[in-house]
Design an enzyme around this catalytic site. Structure first.
Site, PDB file in Angstrom:
ATOM      1  N   GLU A 178       1.695   6.293  -7.018  1.00  0.00           N
ATOM      2  CA  GLU A 178       0.545   6.961  -7.640  1.00  0.00           C
ATOM      3  C   GLU A 178       0.652   8.476  -7.488  1.00  0.00           C
ATOM      4  O   GLU A 178       0.559   9.225  -8.478  1.00  0.00           O
ATOM      5  CB  GLU A 178      -0.758   6.466  -7.014  1.00  0.00           C
ATOM      6  CG  GLU A 178      -1.101   5.033  -7.343  1.00  0.00           C
ATOM      7  CD  GLU A 178      -2.306   4.513  -6.579  1.00  0.00           C
ATOM      8  OE1 GLU A 178      -3.080   5.325  -6.022  1.00  0.00           O
ATOM      9  OE2 GLU A 178      -2.492   3.279  -6.535  1.00  0.00           O
ATOM     10  N   TYR A 200       0.833  -1.211   0.000  1.00  0.00           N
ATOM     11  CA  TYR A 200       0.000   0.000   0.000  1.00  0.00           C
ATOM     12  C   TYR A 200       0.867   1.262   0.000  1.00  0.00           C
ATOM     13  O   TYR A 200       0.659   2.142  -0.846  1.00  0.00           O
ATOM     14  CB  TYR A 200      -0.983  -0.004   1.173  1.00  0.00           C
ATOM     15  CG  TYR A 200      -1.911   1.187   1.155  1.00  0.00           C
ATOM     16  CD1 TYR A 200      -3.038   1.194   0.351  1.00  0.00           C
ATOM     17  CD2 TYR A 200      -1.642   2.318   1.919  1.00  0.00           C
ATOM     18  CE1 TYR A 200      -3.888   2.291   0.308  1.00  0.00           C
ATOM     19  CE2 TYR A 200      -2.485   3.415   1.890  1.00  0.00           C
ATOM     20  CZ  TYR A 200      -3.602   3.402   1.089  1.00  0.00           C
ATOM     21  OH  TYR A 200      -4.423   4.490   1.054  1.00  0.00           O
TER      22      TYR A 200
END
Length: 178
Positions: free
Chosen positions: A154, A147
């Protein structure tokens, strides 16, 4: 009739999960092969089409939640899928200047490992009615590493794209005033 519909649901979800699993496995295989043979600059060009297909297939998960095929709430599924589609289509595909950045490597590897674990977990649950405990452990433990690397990649790629977005004025709406 209810038993038949339940069987049909399980078959459909099993085929869906294993198909997308194969797509993500292809993405990971091509990414690792490319980084070893050619370097990180060529990863996106190697994985572009299977990445787009696997990521876009996730739109069906919104439909699955809406019609009650799965228990996942659409309110949780929609933002995750939307953010990944934004990265896939509105950043990476739309701005080729971002495609050779090192963050593409961590993005693609984080996404693909996460999704290989996830889709195999659900594929086994639908096909066999259970998943092995080690896969359950991977499903709920790997996010501790994947994560942060995924979200950092991102956000980093969006940041890298900002000058190109500004320069191209793609997806910009000009206001009539100064």
């Amino acid at each position: 009739m209810a038993g038949f519909l339940s069987l049909l649901r399980r078959i459909y979800l099993s085929v869906y999960n294993w198909t997308v699993f194969v797509g993500w496995f292809q993405v990971l295989y091509l990414a690792v092969k490319t980084v070893r043979e050619s370097g990180h600059q060529h990863i996106y060009s190697a994985v572009e089409r299977p990445l787009q297909l696997a990521q876009t297939a996730a739109i069906l998960e919104i439909f699955h939640g809406l019609v009650g095929l799965v228990r996942s709430p659409v309110s949780a599924t929609l933002p995750q899928i939307a953010s990944r589609l934004y990265l896939t289509w509105f950043i990476l595909w739309s701005f080729p200047q971002t495609q050779t950045h090192i963050l593409v490597t961590s993005l693609v590897i984080s996404w693909s490992i996460t999704e290989i674990i996830r889709y195999s977990f659900f594929g086994l649950k639908e096909a066999l009615g259970f998943a092995p405990s080690w896969l359950l452990w991977l499903r709920y433990s790997t996010f501790l590493l994947l994560y942060p690397t995924g979200i950092t990649s991102e956000v980093g790629l969006i940041y890298v794209a900002l000058p190109f977005i500004k320069e191209s004025e793609k997806y910009c709406i000009r206001m009539p005033n100064k």
